[in-house]
Design a protein around this motif. Structure first.
Motif, PDB file in Angstrom:
ATOM      1  N   LEU A 108       0.860  -1.179   0.000  1.00  0.00           N
ATOM      2  CA  LEU A 108       0.000   0.000   0.000  1.00  0.00           C
ATOM      3  C   LEU A 108       0.895   1.227   0.000  1.00  0.00           C
ATOM      4  O   LEU A 108       1.626   1.458   0.971  1.00  0.00           O
ATOM      5  CB  LEU A 108      -0.912   0.021   1.225  1.00  0.00           C
ATOM      6  CG  LEU A 108      -1.885  -1.143   1.370  1.00  0.00           C
ATOM      7  CD1 LEU A 108      -2.623  -1.052   2.696  1.00  0.00           C
ATOM      8  CD2 LEU A 108      -2.876  -1.129   0.220  1.00  0.00           C
ATOM      9  N   GLY A 109       0.854   2.004  -1.065  1.00  0.00           N
ATOM     10  CA  GLY A 109       1.694   3.193  -1.149  1.00  0.00           C
ATOM     11  C   GLY A 109       3.168   2.876  -0.992  1.00  0.00           C
ATOM     12  O   GLY A 109       3.912   3.653  -0.409  1.00  0.00           O
ATOM     13  N   GLY A 110       3.595   1.718  -1.465  1.00  0.00           N
ATOM     14  CA  GLY A 110       4.993   1.314  -1.356  1.00  0.00           C
ATOM     15  C   GLY A 110       5.356   0.650  -0.041  1.00  0.00           C
ATOM     16  O   GLY A 110       6.480   0.202   0.134  1.00  0.00           O
ATOM     17  N   ASN A 111       4.420   0.576   0.906  1.00  0.00           N
ATOM     18  CA  ASN A 111       4.679  -0.058   2.205  1.00  0.00           C
ATOM     19  C   ASN A 111       4.130  -1.485   2.216  1.00  0.00           C
ATOM     20  O   ASN A 111       2.979  -1.717   1.842  1.00  0.00           O
ATOM     21  CB  ASN A 111       4.014   0.732   3.337  1.00  0.00           C
ATOM     22  CG  ASN A 111       4.622   2.088   3.518  1.00  0.00           C
ATOM     23  OD1 ASN A 111       5.843   2.237   3.487  1.00  0.00           O
ATOM     24  ND2 ASN A 111       3.785   3.102   3.687  1.00  0.00           N
ATOM     25  N   ALA A 112       4.944  -2.413   2.668  1.00  0.00           N
ATOM     26  CA  ALA A 112       4.510  -3.807   2.777  1.00  0.00           C
ATOM     27  C   ALA A 112       3.515  -3.949   3.919  1.00  0.00           C
ATOM     28  O   ALA A 112       3.710  -3.404   5.007  1.00  0.00           O
ATOM     29  CB  ALA A 112       5.714  -4.709   3.018  1.00  0.00           C
ATOM     30  N   VAL A 113       2.431  -4.668   3.657  1.00  0.00           N
ATOM     31  CA  VAL A 113       1.449  -4.972   4.697  1.00  0.00           C
ATOM     32  C   VAL A 113       1.039  -6.435   4.528  1.00  0.00           C
ATOM     33  O   VAL A 113       0.738  -6.891   3.424  1.00  0.00           O
ATOM     34  CB  VAL A 113       0.223  -4.028   4.657  1.00  0.00           C
ATOM     35  CG1 VAL A 113      -0.509  -4.099   3.332  1.00  0.00           C
ATOM     36  CG2 VAL A 113      -0.731  -4.305   5.803  1.00  0.00           C
ATOM     37  N   LEU A 114       1.109  -7.181   5.618  1.00  0.00           N
ATOM     38  CA  LEU A 114       0.784  -8.595   5.612  1.00  0.00           C
ATOM     39  C   LEU A 114      -0.412  -8.807   6.528  1.00  0.00           C
ATOM     40  O   LEU A 114      -0.434  -8.304   7.656  1.00  0.00           O
ATOM     41  CB  LEU A 114       1.985  -9.405   6.105  1.00  0.00           C
ATOM     42  CG  LEU A 114       1.804 -10.906   6.089  1.00  0.00           C
ATOM     43  CD1 LEU A 114       2.962 -11.564   5.351  1.00  0.00           C
ATOM     44  CD2 LEU A 114       1.725 -11.437   7.504  1.00  0.00           C
ATOM     45  N   ASN A 115      -1.411  -9.518   6.044  1.00  0.00           N
ATOM     46  CA  ASN A 115      -2.599  -9.824   6.839  1.00  0.00           C
ATOM     47  C   ASN A 115      -2.681 -11.318   7.074  1.00  0.00           C
ATOM     48  O   ASN A 115      -2.404 -12.109   6.170  1.00  0.00           O
ATOM     49  CB  ASN A 115      -3.870  -9.347   6.122  1.00  0.00           C
ATOM     50  CG  ASN A 115      -3.945  -7.856   6.075  1.00  0.00           C
ATOM     51  OD1 ASN A 115      -3.914  -7.190   7.102  1.00  0.00           O
ATOM     52  ND2 ASN A 115      -4.029  -7.295   4.880  1.00  0.00           N
ATOM     53  N   MET A 116      -3.046 -11.671   8.305  1.00  0.00           N
ATOM     54  CA  MET A 116      -3.247 -13.079   8.622  1.00  0.00           C
ATOM     55  C   MET A 116      -4.368 -13.206   9.633  1.00  0.00           C
ATOM     56  O   MET A 116      -4.655 -12.285  10.394  1.00  0.00           O
ATOM     57  CB  MET A 116      -1.965 -13.725   9.124  1.00  0.00           C
ATOM     58  CG  MET A 116      -1.341 -13.111  10.315  1.00  0.00           C
ATOM     59  SD  MET A 116       0.236 -13.962  10.675  1.00  0.00           S
ATOM     60  CE  MET A 116       1.059 -12.694  11.598  1.00  0.00           C
ATOM     61  N   SER A 117      -5.008 -14.349   9.611  1.00  0.00           N
ATOM     62  CA  SER A 117      -6.083 -14.654  10.538  1.00  0.00           C
ATOM     63  C   SER A 117      -5.607 -15.789  11.425  1.00  0.00           C
ATOM     64  O   SER A 117      -5.211 -16.854  10.930  1.00  0.00           O
ATOM     65  CB  SER A 117      -7.339 -15.051   9.757  1.00  0.00           C
ATOM     66  OG  SER A 117      -8.407 -15.272  10.634  1.00  0.00           O
ATOM     67  N   VAL A 118      -5.637 -15.557  12.750  1.00  0.00           N
ATOM     68  CA  VAL A 118      -5.122 -16.523  13.721  1.00  0.00           C
ATOM     69  C   VAL A 118      -6.264 -16.979  14.626  1.00  0.00           C
ATOM     70  O   VAL A 118      -6.948 -16.150  15.239  1.00  0.00           O
ATOM     71  CB  VAL A 118      -3.984 -15.904  14.569  1.00  0.00           C
ATOM     72  CG1 VAL A 118      -3.467 -16.910  15.590  1.00  0.00           C
ATOM     73  CG2 VAL A 118      -2.861 -15.398  13.675  1.00  0.00           C
ATOM     74  N   GLY A 119      -6.455 -18.285  14.699  1.00  0.00           N
ATOM     75  CA  GLY A 119      -7.489 -18.854  15.556  1.00  0.00           C
ATOM     76  C   GLY A 119      -6.904 -19.339  16.867  1.00  0.00           C
ATOM     77  O   GLY A 119      -5.880 -20.022  16.877  1.00  0.00           O
ATOM     78  N   VAL A 120      -7.566 -18.971  17.970  1.00  0.00           N
ATOM     79  CA  VAL A 120      -7.139 -19.375  19.309  1.00  0.00           C
ATOM     80  C   VAL A 120      -8.261 -20.205  19.928  1.00  0.00           C
ATOM     81  O   VAL A 120      -9.399 -19.753  20.002  1.00  0.00           O
ATOM     82  CB  VAL A 120      -6.833 -18.132  20.182  1.00  0.00           C
ATOM     83  CG1 VAL A 120      -6.477 -18.553  21.605  1.00  0.00           C
ATOM     84  CG2 VAL A 120      -5.746 -17.291  19.555  1.00  0.00           C
ATOM     85  N   LEU A 121      -7.930 -21.421  20.367  1.00  0.00           N
ATOM     86  CA  LEU A 121      -8.920 -22.297  20.977  1.00  0.00           C
ATOM     87  C   LEU A 121      -9.277 -21.787  22.365  1.00  0.00           C
ATOM     88  O   LEU A 121      -8.398 -21.541  23.192  1.00  0.00           O
ATOM     89  CB  LEU A 121      -8.365 -23.726  21.054  1.00  0.00           C
ATOM     90  CG  LEU A 121      -9.352 -24.819  21.440  1.00  0.00           C
ATOM     91  CD1 LEU A 121     -10.488 -24.913  20.428  1.00  0.00           C
ATOM     92  CD2 LEU A 121      -8.629 -26.151  21.544  1.00  0.00           C
TER      93      LEU A 121
END
Length: 135
Positions: free
Chosen positions: A26-39
Motif C-alpha cells: 500500500l503506497g509502497g509499504n509492505a502490509v501482511l494480513n493473517m487470521s489466527v485462531g485461538v482455541l
C-alpha cells in the motif's frame, strides 16, 4: 525501540493460521494480513465448561517485518505466537445481513511455533508506522 513498544497495552496470542498470510503493498509499504485462531473454552449457564470454540483474530503486520514473515512460507494450520497492540473490535455485516464482530490488532513480534509450542524463529518490528495503524 522494543522496550517502549512493550510498555504499552499489548496482547500475546498463541494460535493457528486460518490460511497462509497475504502480503500486499500500500503506497509502497509492505502490509501482511493473517487470521489466527485461538482455541477457547467457556462455562455454560450452570457453571460447567462448555465445548471449546475458536476465537479469531485479524492480525496486520507492516514494513520489514511483513516482508520477513512472508519469506517463511507459513501454511494453513501453522502454529504462531503473536504479540501486538491491544485488539480493536470492528463490527461488520455478514452476507446474510446479520451483525458480526472482528478482533483486530497490529503485530510487533511474530514467532512460528511447532505443535508443542517451541519457537522456531522470531521477527520483531522495526517500523514505527505499525503502531499508528487505525482500523
Amino acid at each position: 525501540n522494543r522496550r517502549e513498544r512493550m510498555n504499552k497495552a499489548n496482547i500475546t496470542i498463541f494460535g493457528a493460521l486460518e490460511r497462509p498470510p497475504e502480503l500486499k503493498y500500500l503506497g509502497g509499504n509492505a502490509v501482511l494480513n493473517m487470521s489466527v485462531g485461538v482455541l477457547k473454552s467457556k462455562k455454560d449457564g450452570d457453571g460447567n465448561w462448555a465445548r471449546d470454540f475458536v476465537q479469531w483474530y485479524r492480525v496486520t503486520v507492516w514494513g520489514e517485518l511483513a516482508e520477513a514473515i512472508n519469506q517463511w512460507d507459513l501454511k494453513e494450520g501453522q502454529g504462531v505466537e503473536v504479540t501486538g497492540t491491544w485488539p480493536r473490535v470492528r463490527e461488520y455485516k455478514r452476507q446474510d445481513g446479520a451483525a458480526a464482530y472482528s478482533l483486530e490488532f497490529t503485530a510487533q513480534l511474530v514467532e512460528p511455533v511447532d505443535i508443542k509450542g517451541n519457537r522456531t524463529r522470531q521477527a520483531e518490528s522495526t517500523m514505527s508506522e505499525a503502531e499508528d495503524l487505525r482500523f
